[in-house]
Each structure stands twice: as C-alpha cells, then as structure tokens.
Write an enzyme that holds these catalytic residues in place. Structure first.
Site, short mmCIF file in Angstrom:
data_model
loop_
_atom_site.label_atom_id
_atom_site.label_comp_id
_atom_site.label_asym_id
_atom_site.label_seq_id
_atom_site.Cartn_x
_atom_site.Cartn_y
_atom_site.Cartn_z
N ASP A 46 0.81 -1.22 0.00
CA ASP A 46 0.00 0.00 0.00
C ASP A 46 0.85 1.26 0.00
OD1 ASP A 46 -2.91 1.25 0.91
OD2 ASP A 46 -1.24 2.24 1.90
N THR A 105 -5.24 2.50 -0.15
CA THR A 105 -5.06 1.90 -1.47
C THR A 105 -5.45 0.43 -1.45
OG1 THR A 105 -3.27 3.47 -1.95
CG2 THR A 105 -3.41 1.51 -3.33
N ASP A 106 -5.04 -0.28 -0.42
CA ASP A 106 -5.46 -1.67 -0.26
C ASP A 106 -6.98 -1.77 -0.17
OD1 ASP A 106 -3.10 -3.12 -0.38
OD2 ASP A 106 -2.72 -2.98 1.77
N LEU A 107 -7.57 -0.90 0.63
CA LEU A 107 -9.02 -0.99 0.85
C LEU A 107 -9.81 -0.66 -0.41
CD1 LEU A 107 -9.17 0.66 4.40
CD2 LEU A 107 -9.34 -1.77 3.84
#
Length: 328
Positions: free
Chosen positions: A162, A190-192
């Site tokens: 991320d 960003t991951d989410l």
C-alpha cells in the site's frame, strides 16, 4: 419447531450472495477485505491458510484478542488487524506447495464460484492453480487476481504494498499540510479501495456469468485502483495541462471556504460547498454581509480571494472554543 426451521431455511433476500462459494487464497489486506465484503453479503468464504503460520497479519500486533480457555490454544491470541478483515470466513489449512494440497483444492474446485488470490503473476501456474488450469476444470469459475501492478507490463513482477503505491501513484503527493512533507494516509486506503473495486468487479462477473454461463479472469491492481481514486485531482491536471499544485492539508484546491479553522482550544472544520451554504456560514459567523461582497459572491471569486477570506474567517473563529462553535 418444524415451522421455525423452515422459516430459517427460507431465503429472505437480505443476503444476496447466499449460496455462492468463495475460495479465498489471499493474505494481508486488499484480498481479505474483498472476500470479507462477499462474506458480509452472504457468500460462504473458505480461507486457505498456510499450515502453522497462516496469514501474515495473524502476527501483526499488539493488540491481540486473547484465545478462549476452551480453544486450548496458547500465545498472545489473534491480532486485531487479522480479525478486522477476516470475519464470516471458514478456514482451511493446507500447503499447495505439496501435491496433496493441490489435489485437495482441485477436488474442491467444482463447488467453487469465485476464487480470489493475491500472488505475484504466474506464481500459481507452477502449482496448477492458475486461471488457465482451473477454468478448464470449472468453466464457470470467476477468478480474481489482486497484484501491485497488474498481470502484464514492465512492473508486473514487482511486489506491491500500500504505502509504496501511495507514493508512486500520487496519493502521498496530495496528502499532508500545505508546504509540508508528503505523508501516507492514516489507514491503508489503497489496499481498501482495491478490495472494494475487486468485489465490485466480482459482482459484475456474477451478472455476466448468469447471462453467458461462463466465468472470467479479473485483473485488479493496487496501482490502477490508486490512480482511479485520484478522481477530480487527476482530471484537473489533465484538463488544465498543468502540474498538480500539491498538498492542501484540510483545505480544498477548488472550494473556499473548505478547511479546518483554529478556535480558542483547537480546530473545527468548515465546508461551504456552494453559494447557499456560504451564505448560511456567513450568518453563523455573524457576518451575513460577506455573502454579498463582490469578492465572495461565487465560489470562483472565493477561490481567487482565498487568502483574504480565510484570514477574515480565522479572526472570528479564534474567539470561541470548538464546542461553542459546534453548538452555535
């Protein structure tokens, strides 16, 4: 009892993915968040964990939720990080580096609707767990791959985390105080967002499968999703042809007033997103005449006179405590 059991078995439609089976071969955050969403919507999610160690985030603590006495387990417990994205899941511990592990997954595959994985491109091919192999066994399979930089291109072999993608794809450039250093967002956004985009793509693939009878391969990348979520800031640079102006702290490059202002004992945030709201704000500040001031009548004029207007607001907000302003 029979009537009660029948009522439980009936599908009331509140869990739209009820009856859908997901094989979760992901670790850390983007993939587990995606599959957790599917589980929240009613899907049966089977998480494949490596024997002994399991998902890396099981060890990301403290804090830990302590094991119950009935579990017979010892150690600090299950990490809060791991628990945040792995509810509503069953667990299957096996190693697909061993032929028997691969055989077990192949045996399970005909019952699987969706497979989600987040290994580097081509990693699973050597275990016969790639899309080409598994789709031949189950043509209806929806196979979602989450990587840092996609399945193709010069960056495809790179691992992506991320914070790296935040830095590379513009998010850190626009995050932080005006004139200050770039900072990462407080949560791994960003991951989410990649997990959200991937779950949405899976929903679309389910609809396509209902029409065509075929599954498909979904290629989701942190880098792609991060660029997409730059949204209006990316569009502004493309339309204007100018480099983005960087970090704005709590302020907004295109709306004024729209930021935190100091009070006697802290700060509170003001958002005057249109002319009507600006007028209401002026009344609340005891300066109703500002709404008719030729410097501030429209948002474009307020943006052009940002420094003047924000300075005038600040002079007033410093006169009360945060709680007094919230109650005003």
């Amino acid at each position: 009892m029979a009537a009660s059991a029948k009522a439980v078995e009936e599908d009331d439609g509140k869990l739209p993915l009820k009856g859908v089976r997901v094989l979760d071969m992901t670790r850390v955050l983007a993939g587990p968040y995606c599959t957790q969403i599917l589980g929240d919507l009613g899907a049966e999610v089977i998480k494949v964990d490596a024997p002994v160690r399991g998902d890396d985030t099981r060890a990301w603590g403290p804090p830990y939720a302590p094991y119950s006495k009935e579990s017979g387990l010892t150690g600090p417990g299950e990490s809060a990080y791991y628990l945040s994205v792995n509810r509503n899941k069953k667990s299957l511990a096996l190693s697909f580096q061993h032929p028997s592990g691969v055989a077990a997954l192949h045996k399970l595959l005909p019952t699987i609707d969706i497979l989600v994985e987040n290994y580097l491109p081509n990693t699973l091919a050597k275990y016969n767990l790639d899309y080409a192999t598994l789709s031949a066994l189950n043509p209806k399979l929806i196979y979602a791959s989450i990587t840092g930089y996609g399945q193709t291109g010069p960056y495809a072999p790179r691992a992506g985390y991320d914070v790296m993608v935040e830095a590379e794809m513009g998010l850190m450039h626009i995050t932080g105080s005006r004139g200050g250093p770039a900072v990462k967002v407080g949560v791994a956004v960003t991951d989410l967002t990649t997990g959200l985009y991937t779950s949405n793509a899976i929903m679309a693939a389910l609809l396509a499968r209902a029409r065509t009878g075929r599954g498909q391969h979904i290629d989701a990348a942190l880098s792609d999703c991060q660029v997409a979520t730059l949204s209006n800031l990316a569009s502004s640079s493309l339309v204007s042809g100018e480099r983005d102006s960087g970090r704005w702290g709590t302020a907004h490059p295109s709306i004024v007033p729209y930021r935190a202002f100091p009070t006697k004992d802290g700060e509170f945030l003001v958002g005057g997103g249109n002319d009507r709201l600006f007028g209401i704000l002026c009344e609340g500040l005891g300066k109703g005449e500002w709404a008719g001031d030729e410097r501030f009548r429209t948002n474009a004029e307020r943006v052009a006179n940002r420094v003047v207007l924000e300075g005038m607001i600040e002079e007033i907000t410093r006169g009360r405590t945060t709680q007094e302003w919230l109650e005003a």
